[in-house]
Every structure is written in structure tokens, then in C-alpha cells.
Design a protein around this motif. Structure first.
Motif, short mmCIF file in Angstrom:
data_model
loop_
_atom_site.label_atom_id
_atom_site.label_comp_id
_atom_site.label_asym_id
_atom_site.label_seq_id
_atom_site.Cartn_x
_atom_site.Cartn_y
_atom_site.Cartn_z
N ALA A 100 10.48 -6.49 9.71
CA ALA A 100 10.10 -5.74 8.52
C ALA A 100 8.65 -5.29 8.70
N ASN A 101 8.28 -4.21 8.03
CA ASN A 101 6.90 -3.77 8.18
C ASN A 101 5.95 -4.70 7.43
N VAL A 102 4.78 -4.90 8.01
CA VAL A 102 3.75 -5.76 7.45
C VAL A 102 2.45 -4.95 7.41
N GLU A 103 2.04 -4.60 6.20
CA GLU A 103 0.87 -3.74 6.05
C GLU A 103 -0.41 -4.57 5.89
N ASN A 104 -1.53 -3.85 5.90
CA ASN A 104 -2.83 -4.50 5.79
C ASN A 104 -3.74 -3.62 4.96
N ILE A 160 1.90 -2.92 10.74
CA ILE A 160 2.87 -3.00 11.84
C ILE A 160 4.23 -2.56 11.33
N CYS A 161 4.88 -1.73 12.09
CA CYS A 161 6.21 -1.25 11.70
C CYS A 161 7.27 -2.33 11.90
N ALA A 162 8.35 -2.19 11.17
CA ALA A 162 9.46 -3.13 11.24
C ALA A 162 10.05 -3.21 12.65
N GLU A 163 10.20 -2.08 13.30
CA GLU A 163 10.82 -2.05 14.62
C GLU A 163 9.99 -2.83 15.63
N ARG A 164 8.68 -2.65 15.58
CA ARG A 164 7.84 -3.34 16.56
C ARG A 164 7.75 -4.83 16.27
N ALA A 219 15.62 6.98 6.92
CA ALA A 219 14.52 7.37 7.80
C ALA A 219 14.74 6.91 9.24
N THR A 220 14.19 7.69 10.16
CA THR A 220 14.28 7.38 11.59
C THR A 220 13.02 6.64 12.04
N PRO A 221 13.08 5.95 13.16
CA PRO A 221 11.88 5.26 13.67
C PRO A 221 10.77 6.25 14.01
N CYS A 222 9.52 5.82 13.77
CA CYS A 222 8.38 6.68 14.09
C CYS A 222 8.20 6.77 15.60
N GLY A 223 7.35 7.67 16.03
CA GLY A 223 7.16 7.91 17.46
C GLY A 223 6.67 6.69 18.20
N MET A 224 5.74 5.96 17.60
CA MET A 224 5.20 4.76 18.25
C MET A 224 6.32 3.73 18.47
N CYS A 225 7.18 3.59 17.47
CA CYS A 225 8.29 2.64 17.61
C CYS A 225 9.32 3.11 18.63
N ARG A 226 9.55 4.40 18.69
CA ARG A 226 10.48 4.91 19.72
C ARG A 226 9.97 4.55 21.11
N TYR A 285 0.82 -1.21 0.00
CA TYR A 285 0.00 0.00 0.00
C TYR A 285 0.86 1.26 0.00
N SER A 286 1.82 1.33 0.92
CA SER A 286 2.68 2.52 0.96
C SER A 286 3.87 2.38 0.02
N HIS A 287 4.24 1.17 -0.29
CA HIS A 287 5.46 0.88 -1.06
C HIS A 287 6.69 1.42 -0.35
N PHE A 288 6.58 1.63 0.96
CA PHE A 288 7.71 2.11 1.77
C PHE A 288 8.20 0.93 2.60
N LEU A 289 9.27 0.32 2.13
CA LEU A 289 9.77 -0.90 2.78
C LEU A 289 10.80 -0.54 3.87
N VAL A 290 10.62 -1.17 5.02
CA VAL A 290 11.52 -0.92 6.16
C VAL A 290 12.04 -2.26 6.69
N GLY A 291 13.32 -2.32 6.93
CA GLY A 291 13.93 -3.52 7.52
C GLY A 291 14.68 -3.17 8.77
#
Ligand code: THU
Length: 140
Positions: free
Chosen positions: A48-52, A59-63, A90-97, A28-34
Motif C-alpha cells: 500500500a502507499n505510505v506517504e510522508n 512510497i507507492c504501493a507497488e514498490r 488507475a495504472t502503475p506510475c512510471g517509477m513503479c513500472r 496528504y493525497s487521499h489517494f489510496l492504492v493497494g
């Protein structure tokens, strides 16, 4: 993947985060994070992020990496490598921090390293990324 002297293998962790990014599910976002997350004993967990289709469930990659660490019995993070293709990385989002903070007994000692395939990188401590963060200690 940890050197006997306790120092992490930086190049291997960068490679592992980049490889995890290739496994992201982000149609959906085509924004891949590892992510390559190093637990306190040096064990490394990929994420890795898993979208829905219901976007908010993504879910973000960090979480994802934190969940895998916890399920393996670990409760403390030493370092987190985050791979994206943006420039700068890119840096981790606030939720992941906030999620990382939960498993950081000493946030000033946790390294967060952002990388991309071009070889760019940026590094902070978790304490710098989420200063004065909310923790369980404040629940009394
Ligand atoms: N994303 C992560 O995996 N980690 C972050 O720290 C920022 C955002 C993901 C969520 C979503 O799948 C995509 O990147 C775009 O926001």
C-alpha cells in the motif's frame, strides 16, 4: 495463495489488493492504492502507499510490495494487482513500472491488473506498460 496447477486465483487477488488499499497511509493525497503482487512461486505480497509530510518521500504501493517480495527472497514477479477507487482503475506510475521491470525476466509474461471496488478492471502485460524499458542487461 496459488492453485496447484499454477493458475492464480483471480478473485482472491482482487480482494487482497482491495483489502491492502484499506491499509494505505495517504493523509496528504487521499489517494489510496493497494497491491497484491504474485511472485514466481505463487506467494502473494501485499503493498500500500505510505506517504510522508515531506511529500517526495512517499512510497507507492507497488514498490512497497516489491520490497517485501525481495526481502522474502524472491526475485521474479508473475502478476501484480493494483487497486484504486478511480474509474477506470488507475495504472502503475512510471517509477513503479521501472521497478517492476527489474524483477520481470520476461515482461511479456507478467500480468498487471488494475481494479476498483466497483468491479471495473483493465489488464496489460508489463511489456505493454513499459516497452523498450531500461534493464541491467544494458549496463554491459
Ligand atoms: N501511487 C501509488 O501508490 N502507486 C502508483 O502507481 C501511483 C501513485 C500513490 C503515490 C501517492 O501516495 C498517491 O498515490 C498519489 O499520487
Amino acid at each position: 495463495m496459488s492453485a496447484a496447477d499454477g493458475r492464480d486465483d483471480d478473485a482472491a487477488l482482487v480482494a487482497r489488493a482491495l483489502a491492502a488499499r484499506d491499509l494505505a497511509y495517504a493523509p496528504y493525497s487521499h489517494f489510496l492504492v493497494g497491491v497484491a503482487l504474485v511472485a514466481d512461486d505463487g506467494t502473494v505480497f501485499d503493498g500500500a502507499n505510505v506517504e510522508n509530510a515531506s511529500y517526495g518521500l512517499s512510497i507507492c504501493a507497488e514498490r512497497n510490495a516489491v520490497a517485501r517480495m525481495v526481502l522474502a527472497g524472491h526475485r521474479a514477479i508473475r502478476a501484480v494487482y493494483v487497486a484504486t477507487t478511480t474509474s477506470p482503475p488507475a495504472t502503475p506510475c512510471g517509477m513503479c513500472r521501472q521497478t517492476l521491470l527489474e524483477f520481470a525476466p520476461d515482461p511479456a509474461a507478467v500480468r498487471v491488473v488494475a481494479v476498483n471496488p466497483a468491479g471495473e478492471r483493465a489488464e496489460w502485460t508489463l511489456a505493454a506498460l513499459i516497452p523498450a524499458g531500461f534493464t541491467g542487461a544494458q549496463l554491459g
